[in-house]
Motif scaffolding. Structure first.
Motif, mmCIF file in Angstrom:
data_model
loop_
_atom_site.group_PDB
_atom_site.id
_atom_site.type_symbol
_atom_site.label_atom_id
_atom_site.label_comp_id
_atom_site.label_asym_id
_atom_site.label_seq_id
_atom_site.Cartn_x
_atom_site.Cartn_y
_atom_site.Cartn_z
ATOM 1 N N ILE A 163 6.443 -2.606 -10.025
ATOM 2 C CA ILE A 163 7.268 -1.683 -9.337
ATOM 3 C C ILE A 163 8.008 -0.757 -10.248
ATOM 4 C CG2 ILE A 163 9.229 -1.382 -7.645
ATOM 5 C CD1 ILE A 163 8.307 -4.059 -6.363
ATOM 6 N N ARG A 200 2.063 10.813 -0.336
ATOM 7 C CA ARG A 200 1.542 9.921 0.168
ATOM 8 C C ARG A 200 0.166 9.658 -0.572
ATOM 9 N NH1 ARG A 200 -1.484 9.659 5.001
ATOM 10 N NH2 ARG A 200 -0.362 11.662 5.488
ATOM 11 N N PRO A 249 -0.831 -9.495 -3.592
ATOM 12 C CA PRO A 249 0.495 -8.551 -3.486
ATOM 13 C C PRO A 249 0.268 -7.057 -3.981
ATOM 14 C CG PRO A 249 0.464 -10.552 -5.058
ATOM 15 C CD PRO A 249 -0.872 -10.550 -4.366
ATOM 16 N N SER A 300 -2.116 -5.149 -3.233
ATOM 17 C CA SER A 300 -2.470 -4.372 -1.823
ATOM 18 C C SER A 300 -1.340 -4.296 -1.240
ATOM 19 C CB SER A 300 -3.664 -5.090 -1.175
ATOM 20 O OG SER A 300 -4.607 -5.386 -2.064
ATOM 21 N N LEU A 301 -0.349 -5.346 -0.932
ATOM 22 C CA LEU A 301 0.819 -5.063 -0.462
ATOM 23 C C LEU A 301 1.708 -4.075 -0.826
ATOM 24 C CD1 LEU A 301 1.614 -8.939 0.760
ATOM 25 C CD2 LEU A 301 0.918 -6.728 2.249
ATOM 26 N N LEU A 302 1.862 -3.973 -2.072
ATOM 27 C CA LEU A 302 2.763 -2.955 -2.618
ATOM 28 C C LEU A 302 2.249 -1.640 -2.520
ATOM 29 C CD1 LEU A 302 4.943 -2.703 -4.663
ATOM 30 C CD2 LEU A 302 3.301 -2.844 -6.587
ATOM 31 N N ILE A 348 0.450 -0.705 0.128
ATOM 32 C CA ILE A 348 0.622 -0.386 1.621
ATOM 33 C C ILE A 348 2.144 0.074 1.889
ATOM 34 C CG2 ILE A 348 0.430 -1.605 4.004
ATOM 35 C CD1 ILE A 348 -2.053 -3.111 2.831
ATOM 36 N N THR A 349 2.990 -1.149 1.267
ATOM 37 C CA THR A 349 4.295 -0.841 1.438
ATOM 38 C C THR A 349 4.825 0.483 1.246
ATOM 39 O OG1 THR A 349 4.722 -3.046 1.071
ATOM 40 C CG2 THR A 349 6.655 -1.796 1.251
ATOM 41 N N LEU A 350 4.422 1.037 -0.077
ATOM 42 C CA LEU A 350 4.806 2.295 -0.750
ATOM 43 C C LEU A 350 4.261 3.428 0.370
ATOM 44 C CD1 LEU A 350 6.222 3.258 -3.007
ATOM 45 C CD2 LEU A 350 3.948 3.594 -3.930
ATOM 46 N N THR A 401 3.391 3.265 3.451
ATOM 47 C CA THR A 401 3.811 3.178 5.018
ATOM 48 C C THR A 401 5.429 3.918 4.674
ATOM 49 O OG1 THR A 401 2.847 1.213 5.019
ATOM 50 C CG2 THR A 401 4.691 1.788 6.835
ATOM 51 N N ILE A 402 6.071 3.447 3.826
ATOM 52 C CA ILE A 402 7.551 4.052 3.851
ATOM 53 C C ILE A 402 7.489 5.567 3.694
ATOM 54 C CG2 ILE A 402 9.685 4.403 1.983
ATOM 55 C CD1 ILE A 402 9.100 1.595 1.140
ATOM 56 N N ARG A 410 6.587 6.937 7.173
ATOM 57 C CA ARG A 410 7.923 7.154 7.822
ATOM 58 C C ARG A 410 8.705 8.257 7.502
ATOM 59 N NH1 ARG A 410 8.882 1.444 9.357
ATOM 60 N NH2 ARG A 410 7.169 0.969 10.550
#
Lengths: 251, 273
Positions: A64, A185, A229, A231-233, A235-237, A239-240, A243
């Motif tokens: 991160i 993005r 994790p 992929s999750l990282l 996706i989270t980024l 998504t933020i 938003r």
């Protein structure tokens, strides 16, 4: 057909995931070659192991940090050069070919160069992320600024905004913001790829390092447990950023 | 003191010439947009400018606003030669010119922020003018949530909020539907009759040009020149009676139409040859 509520969609997604994981688990058990396809239960066990050993969190933290620093540097560089090529025809013709070339060059191809120029330390790894992410930001800044509505520039000038820099901040950049966020993005997705490349090919470290080192010893369940994790990282980024993007839109 | 001040023209143009180059090409064609315009606009006067399309009326207004500088000639505002936009002049734009990312109140506050007004004072001034144009229920709306007429009311409120003595209006009601336009004309008349600001108002609508004006300036086509300036002697407040039913209205309108029509016919003949 009735319209789908958010809850319906959630439910459909959950059912889909359950079926997918169920089929995976059963076929992996029947197939019985954990090197090729470890069962879901083994992956979850590996994930749990990585979690309690602290290995995963350390790696995640490292990744991160790399991602954020890399994206930040890419954004700064992207803004400076994007503004430059949007506002100056000369700069555009001089620099644009290089950025276009960089955009289509796989970041991984640049790793050997980064290695000899900057070494495999943090600087080198950040640079790989920057190389992966900078061009979409730069191009979105440039195209956003080029499309800036001329009449709003007149409005600002007529009410007393003087000089290129104040106009840039009061009108041009603000008008370009939705486009910029879309670029950001896109850049975030590419930054995650750059991060993984830096961590696997430059020097093992972070999530990428985890994947690579477990892959090298054929512990496929642990490889899967580390990919998740990652992929999750990403996706989270994304998504933020999406938003924030939506909040900045006015129509 | 006040008397001597009002003798000074609100805006004076001396020998304004402006040429445009059509593209960035070095040997591109040059187009003469304004060819030696001399004009004096009294303080508190309502001047409408009309002319065939391409006659340079918008260019003329942009020169008055100092959004563009003339190649030759001087723009003098209340006795002082000006070279950049200033707080004595406020513009109203044909396409409204509202910042889509700002709410109504923030759009009206904008010029005051640029002038470094105290934020709460700026808000108060803005609110007063938003109320004057009847949009107090929409202060927090975004422009895209408003109709064209409402958006232009915001544009008007913003120009009034600056406290400028001169309003420069570039076909402000051109993009608004016919019925709303009539209401807006009335509102503008009412505000002008209350405040006695100097208004320069571009339009391509003959009725509008005559209805609002103290004087109508008719521009001629091609190289922009003042063809003639016609006074409109109808009493104020004009919101009290049907302007169109007056004899003066018909006279001035007829005269203008005749002149405009000749210009248009010539233009068509030239285009055909």
């Amino acid at each position: 057909m009735k319209t789908r509520t958010k809850r319906d969609i959630r439910r459909d997604q959950l059912v889909g995931v359950a079926i997918f994981l169920g089929v995976w688990e059963v076929s992996a058990q029947l197939f019985d070659k954990p090197l090729l396809l470890p069962p879901v239960s083994a992956i979850l066990a590996a994930l749990w192991d990585l979690l309690i050993s602290g290995e995963l969190l350390t790696a995640l933290g490292e990744s991160i940090l790399l991602l954020i620093v890399g994206l930040f540097v890419a954004t700064v560089i992207g803004f400076v050069f994007g503004t430059l090529i949007a506002r100056s025809k000369t700069a555009y013709w001089m620099l644009n070919p290089y950025f276009s070339a960089l955009f289509v060059t796989p970041t991984i191809a640049l790793v050997p160069l980064v290695l000899v120029w900057f070494g495999f330390g943090f600087t080198g790894r950040v640079l790989v992320v920057v190389l992966a992410a900078v061009v979409p930001i730069l191009f979105s800044v440039a195209s956003g600024l080029r499309d800036a509505p001329g009449d709003l520039i007149d409005v600002a000038r007529s009410f007393g905004v003087k000089g290129e820099i104040p106009l840039l901040f009061t009108v041009r950049l603000r008008a370009a913001l939705p486009v910029l966020m879309a670029g950001l993005r896109l850049a975030a997705g590419r930054a995650v790829v750059g991060m993984a490349v830096a961590e696997t090919y430059l020097r093992l470290g972070g999530i990428g390092g985890l994947i690579k080192s477990y892959g090298a010893v054929f512990q496929t369940d642990y490889v899967f447990a580390a990919i998740l994790p990652l992929s999750l990282l990403g996706i989270t980024l994304v998504t933020i950023i999406a938003r924030i993007e939506r909040r900045l839109h006015w129509a | 003191m006040n008397d001597t001040k009002s003798d000074i023209p609100a805006i004076e143009l001396k020998g304004i010439r402006k040429t445009f180059t059509l593209s960035e090409d070095r040997n591109a064609q040059k187009v003469l947009a304004l060819d030696g315009i001399d004009l004096s606009i009294r303080q508190g006067e309502f001047l409408t400018i009309i002319g065939p399309s391409g006659c340079g009326k918008t260019t003329l207004l942009r020169v008055m606003a100092s959004l563009i500088l003339p190649d030759e000639g001087e723009v003098i505002v209340e006795g002082e030669t000006v070279l950049e936009p200033g707080i004595k002049r406020a513009m109203v734009f044909q396409t409204f010119g509202l910042f889509p990312w700002k709410t109504v109140i923030d759009n009206v506050v904008f010029p005051l922020t640029v002038q470094k007004f105290d934020p709460s004072e700026a808000r108060e001034i803005a609110m007063t003018h938003i109320e004057r144009v009847g949009l107090e229920r929409f202060v927090d709306a975004y422009p895209h949530q408003l109709s064209g007429g409402m958006q232009q009311r915001v544009g008007l409120a913003r120009a009034l909020a600056t406290g400028a003595d001169v309003l420069l209006m570039d076909e402000p009601f051109g993009a608004i539907d016919a019925q709303t336009r009539e209401l807006m004309q009335e509102e503008l008349m009412r505000i002008w009759e209350e405040e006695k600001k100097t208004v320069v108002f571009i339009t391509h609508d003959l009725d509008e040009a005559v209805m609002l004006a103290d004087r109508v300036l008719l521009m001629s086509r091609g190289p922009g020149k003042v063809r003639e300036i016609i006074p409109v002697n109808m009493p104020h407040p004009r919101t009290d009676y049907d302007v169109r039913a007056r004899e003066e209205f018909a006279d001035v309108r007829g005269h203008l139409w005749h002149a405009l029509r000749n210009d248009l016919i010539e233009q068509r003949a030239e285009e055909a040859s």
